[in-house]
Design a protein around this motif. Structure first.
Motif, mmCIF file in Angstrom:
data_model
loop_
_atom_site.group_PDB
_atom_site.id
_atom_site.type_symbol
_atom_site.label_atom_id
_atom_site.label_comp_id
_atom_site.label_asym_id
_atom_site.label_seq_id
_atom_site.Cartn_x
_atom_site.Cartn_y
_atom_site.Cartn_z
ATOM 1 N N THR A 185 0.853 -1.187 0.000
ATOM 2 C CA THR A 185 0.000 0.000 0.000
ATOM 3 C C THR A 185 0.885 1.232 0.000
ATOM 4 O OG1 THR A 185 -1.690 -1.161 1.235
ATOM 5 C CG2 THR A 185 -1.756 1.236 1.324
ATOM 6 N N SER A 186 0.671 2.139 -0.934
ATOM 7 C CA SER A 186 1.519 3.336 -0.929
ATOM 8 C C SER A 186 1.039 4.301 0.148
ATOM 9 C CB SER A 186 1.513 3.992 -2.302
ATOM 10 O OG SER A 186 0.210 4.380 -2.621
ATOM 11 N N ILE A 187 1.995 5.022 0.686
ATOM 12 C CA ILE A 187 1.706 5.931 1.805
ATOM 13 C C ILE A 187 0.653 6.956 1.392
ATOM 14 C CG2 ILE A 187 2.734 7.746 3.227
ATOM 15 C CD1 ILE A 187 5.343 6.117 3.142
ATOM 16 N N GLY A 188 -0.355 7.114 2.213
ATOM 17 C CA GLY A 188 -1.409 8.102 1.949
ATOM 18 C C GLY A 188 -2.598 7.526 1.204
ATOM 19 N N SER A 189 -2.507 6.280 0.712
ATOM 20 C CA SER A 189 -3.604 5.783 -0.123
ATOM 21 C C SER A 189 -4.871 5.476 0.685
ATOM 22 C CB SER A 189 -3.180 4.579 -0.955
ATOM 23 O OG SER A 189 -2.507 3.655 -0.162
ATOM 24 N N ALA A 190 -4.722 5.111 1.956
ATOM 25 C CA ALA A 190 -5.923 4.885 2.771
ATOM 26 C C ALA A 190 -6.620 6.218 3.042
ATOM 27 C CB ALA A 190 -5.556 4.201 4.085
ATOM 28 N N LEU A 191 -5.837 7.276 3.208
ATOM 29 C CA LEU A 191 -6.443 8.594 3.444
ATOM 30 C C LEU A 191 -7.093 9.109 2.162
ATOM 31 C CD1 LEU A 191 -3.767 10.223 5.775
ATOM 32 C CD2 LEU A 191 -5.817 8.919 6.362
ATOM 33 N N ASP A 262 1.955 2.359 7.925
ATOM 34 C CA ASP A 262 0.613 1.761 7.804
ATOM 35 C C ASP A 262 -0.156 1.890 9.126
ATOM 36 O OD1 ASP A 262 0.891 -0.258 5.126
ATOM 37 O OD2 ASP A 262 2.720 0.344 6.158
ATOM 38 N N VAL A 263 0.571 1.770 10.231
ATOM 39 C CA VAL A 263 -0.075 1.895 11.544
ATOM 40 C C VAL A 263 -0.527 3.339 11.764
ATOM 41 C CG1 VAL A 263 0.249 1.650 14.040
ATOM 42 C CG2 VAL A 263 1.309 -0.006 12.472
ATOM 43 N N PHE A 264 0.360 4.286 11.498
ATOM 44 C CA PHE A 264 -0.003 5.703 11.672
ATOM 45 C C PHE A 264 -1.128 6.105 10.698
ATOM 46 C CE2 PHE A 264 4.544 6.457 13.308
ATOM 47 C CZ PHE A 264 4.134 6.327 14.622
ATOM 48 N N GLU A 265 -1.095 5.511 9.533
ATOM 49 C CA GLU A 265 -2.152 5.819 8.565
ATOM 50 C C GLU A 265 -3.508 5.305 9.076
ATOM 51 O OE1 GLU A 265 -1.019 6.619 4.983
ATOM 52 O OE2 GLU A 265 -2.855 6.232 3.877
ATOM 53 N N GLY A 266 -3.488 4.119 9.692
ATOM 54 C CA GLY A 266 -4.721 3.572 10.268
ATOM 55 C C GLY A 266 -5.252 4.463 11.380
ATOM 56 N N ALA A 381 -9.256 -0.191 3.983
ATOM 57 C CA ALA A 381 -9.679 1.062 3.335
ATOM 58 C C ALA A 381 -9.205 1.102 1.883
ATOM 59 C CB ALA A 381 -9.132 2.259 4.109
ATOM 60 N N VAL A 382 -8.025 0.566 1.640
ATOM 61 C CA VAL A 382 -7.447 0.620 0.288
ATOM 62 C C VAL A 382 -8.006 -0.490 -0.606
ATOM 63 C CG1 VAL A 382 -5.304 0.437 -1.037
ATOM 64 C CG2 VAL A 382 -5.321 1.672 1.148
ATOM 65 N N HIS A 383 -8.034 -1.711 -0.077
ATOM 66 C CA HIS A 383 -8.367 -2.868 -0.912
ATOM 67 C C HIS A 383 -9.827 -3.302 -0.825
ATOM 68 C CE1 HIS A 383 -4.096 -3.350 -1.705
ATOM 69 N NE2 HIS A 383 -3.873 -3.303 -0.407
ATOM 70 N N GLY A 384 -10.539 -2.837 0.193
ATOM 71 C CA GLY A 384 -11.962 -3.138 0.293
ATOM 72 C C GLY A 384 -12.280 -4.356 1.147
ATOM 73 N N ALA A 385 -13.541 -4.428 1.557
ATOM 74 C CA ALA A 385 -13.986 -5.489 2.459
ATOM 75 C C ALA A 385 -13.934 -6.867 1.786
ATOM 76 C CB ALA A 385 -15.405 -5.197 2.932
ATOM 77 N N ASP A 386 -14.259 -6.939 0.492
ATOM 78 C CA ASP A 386 -14.291 -8.247 -0.180
ATOM 79 C C ASP A 386 -12.913 -8.886 -0.212
ATOM 80 O OD1 ASP A 386 -16.951 -7.881 -0.555
ATOM 81 O OD2 ASP A 386 -16.774 -7.136 -2.611
ATOM 82 N N TRP A 387 -11.911 -8.040 -0.447
ATOM 83 C CA TRP A 387 -10.525 -8.519 -0.434
ATOM 84 C C TRP A 387 -10.205 -9.160 0.917
ATOM 85 C CZ3 TRP A 387 -6.883 -6.201 2.935
ATOM 86 C CH2 TRP A 387 -5.549 -6.590 2.748
ATOM 87 N N PHE A 388 -10.691 -8.561 1.987
ATOM 88 C CA PHE A 388 -10.390 -9.038 3.335
ATOM 89 C C PHE A 388 -11.166 -10.302 3.675
ATOM 90 C CE2 PHE A 388 -10.364 -8.626 8.064
ATOM 91 C CZ PHE A 388 -9.005 -8.477 8.254
#
Ligand code: SF4
Length: 598
Positions: A185-191, A262-266, A381-388
């Motif tokens: 996941t690239s930095i900032g992509s969840a935001l 990734d933790v700080f982004e979460g 947030a990035v990959h979606g619920a289905d991915w998980f």
């Protein structure tokens, strides 16, 4: 190390970045302890004046945390990690060897004040032990040669920053990556996803993902965030629980070292969803070496516009993160204790309800999540619920990070889809010779061979991540004894069942371990354990008897083989207790306990 720098000068230096709120007390104390090797009386006076606190309250906090002292420790203050896995790797022998070489007794600073040697609870290095802390810095992979060299460095008063760098090397030991650790996941992509979908959209995605807290309790993350978001408040807070104190657990250490963004982004994602402007990472004191790199990561994110004002250009999205250090108290892993500690107080668990989502830090709505949970939220947030949800089992979606140690060829961190069998894990880590596995740490369960086809999942064997392997040659009662001592030491003392029951249980285990136990003692263990489980104030006390009750049930032979024949044996052996004194006086008669002077 002791310093001639006047405390008032150091205090003035601290003022510039620690601040003057009473809740900063623990942060001051932590730094003063490591500068002066204790909290000098003058520091207590200065803190009392600066923070507006009574001196008695400051002393109360010093007494509560095992890394704080009001009398001087050695200039080199050494704490050997006392986890069962350190024992299995020979830590006791090495600790005694170091004491011998330095002429020091456990727990007492040497006469010249240069060194002190003592024990501390698990330092989170079970995959690369035996380990110790020197003035708070982690030293790993101890062996005879390293102990010899450490003794020499101490005798030559070599500062720790001139010790060989390899002594302080901490490896990640990531042995298996799955869903989370392979998704780049690239930095900032969840935001960015938050920008696109909005807070409600992210919350819906989290809800559909079924993500549950990874610290062990398994509470649904979306519900926690939603309750906090909906609570009436002026301010809300996000707290990351990085007080990873469960013996055998170290996966958060790895995430904070290699996946901090990734933790700080979460955490920032959570802030955007619930409407918080301040977050805290509560880092266990044992991970002092991670503090500077984590501060650097935070600064990098500020520079990139991912923390601070108007994050990613979103008007009014203001959020920042501070790091607060713990100071050696396992109970602070419990979320309400952690909040008390974050407020600079003793980490006594709060009465619940109200829960932190409505009344947490500063009595405001607060989300407290584990390190791994925030990382998982970022990826969802990035990959979606289905991915998980494509991975996992039954009520356990996604994957789980395990900290694997003990009798296995390849200790380290492993990521598995939920539902993996214990047998599979043992094959992968080289632990095929296991007689038992301790899952979920000291408070968890001891899994016998016959249950190795059971799986890691909330609906089967749940765990925060600790997985310790015991081979056929191990005495499982050593593990029970280590855990009983651990809980007796870590009880915060607030309620009687845990404070007294934990000590009684430890004494009974010691008695059985030394071959003086009887059937009566086993019955006492069961009764005390049940009482603790049913009446203790918090989770520490209710789970502390688990190792005893669990092994009494599943491994009765480890107790039976040590029982003595008599129906009753006193817990106190007077002759054994007097043996050392008798030898010193040259009295070795079997018939007397002690002779008075003629
Ligand atoms: Fe403290 Fe133990 Fe009581 Fe929890 S159960 S409040 S740790 S004494």
């Amino acid at each position: 190390m002791n310093s001639v720098e006047p405390i008032s000068d150091f205090f003035a230096e601290l003022n510039t970045f620690v601040g003057d709120r009473p809740e900063q007390l623990l942060q001051y104390l932590y730094r003063i302890q490591y500068r002066y090797s204790f909290i000098p009386p003058q520091a207590v006076q200065l803190l009392a004046a600066r923070l507006g606190l009574p001196a008695s309250a400051i002393h109360g906090v010093i007494e509560f945390y095992s890394f704080l002292h009001d009398t001087a420790r050695g200039d080199f203050d050494i704490l050997f990690s006392d986890s069962i896995t350190d024992h299995m790797l020979g830590s006791r022998t090495l600790a005694h060897r170091l004491c011998e070489r330095l002429g020091v007794r456990f727990g007492e600073p040497r006469g010249d004040g240069r060194v002190s040697v003592d024990l501390t609870s698990c330092t989170g290095m079970c995959d690369q032990g035996p380990a110790m802390l020197v003035n708070g810095w982690t030293v790993t992979r101890l062996d005879e040669a390293r102990i010899e060299e450490i003794a020499r460095l101490i005798e030559t008063t070599t500062p720790t920053d001139e010790w060989p760098a390899e002594f302080f090397a901490v490896e990640d030991n990531i042995r298996r990556r799955d869903l989370l650790l392979t998704s780049a996941t690239s930095i900032g992509s969840a935001l960015q996803a938050l920008l696109n979908k909005g807070g409600q959209g992210i919350l819906d995605e989290l809800d559909r993902s079924g993500l549950r807290g990874r610290g062990g309790a398994g509470y649904k993350t979306a519900n926690k965030w939603r309750f906090c978001r909906e609570a009436e408040a002026q301010q809300r807070y996000v707290v990351c629980n990085a007080d990873e104190g469960e013996p055998g657990t170290f996966k958060d250490r790895v995430l904070l070292n290699s996946y901090a963004d990734d933790v700080f982004e979460g955490m920032t994602l959570c802030a955007g969803v619930i409407g918080a402007s301040q977050g805290y990472l509560y880092l266990r004191g044992e991970y002092r070496y991670l503090l500077d790199p984590l501060q650097t990561a935070l600064e990098r994110r500020r520079q990139a516009g991912l923390l601070g004002h108007n994050i990613l250009g979103m008007d009014g999205f203001d959020f920042d993160i501070d790091i607060h250090m713990g100071a050696g108290a396992y109970i602070c892993g419990e979320e309400s204790s952690l909040i008390e500690s974050l407020e600079g107080k003793r980490g006594i668990p709060r009465k619940r309800p109200p829960f932190p989502v409505t009344s947490g830090f500063r009595l405001q709505p607060t989300v407290v999540n584990n390190v791994e949970t925030f990382l998982a939220a970022t990826e969802i947030a990035v990959h979606g619920a289905d991915w998980f949800t494509a991975v996992g089992s039954g009520q356990s979606t996604g994957s789980k990070l395990l900290s694997i140690s003990g009798d296995c060829a390849r200790p380290g961190m492993y990521e598995y889809p939920f539902g993996v069998s214990i047998r599979q894990i043992l094959q992968d880590c080289g632990g095929e010779d296991a007689q038992a596995v301790q899952v979920a740490g000291a408070a968890g369960s001891t899994v016998p061979q016959r249950d190795f086809d059971r799986s890691i999942a909330f609906e089967d064997i749940a765990t925060g991540g600790s997985f310790i392997v015991f081979n056929q040659a191990r005495e499982l009662l050593d593990m029970v004894q280590n855990f009983a001592r651990f809980f007796a030491h870590e009880s915060c003392g607030f309620c009687t069942p845990c404070r007294v029951g934990g000590t009684l249980l430890k004494d009974l285990v010691d008695k059985v371990h030394s071959g003086h136990g009887t059937e009566y003692d086993l019955q006492q263990m069961r009764e005390i354990g049940a009482l603790m489980r049913d009446t203790s104030h918090c989770g520490l006390g209710t789970t502390a008897p688990n190792p005893v009750l669990d092994t009494l049930d599943k491994f009765p032979a480890i107790y039976q083989s040590r029982l003595c024949d008599s129906g009753y044996e006193p817990a106190f052996d007077l002759d054994a207790a007097l043996q050392e004194a008798k030898q010193m006086r040259g009295q070795d008669q079997d018939t007397t306990h002690f002779e008075t002077e003629p």
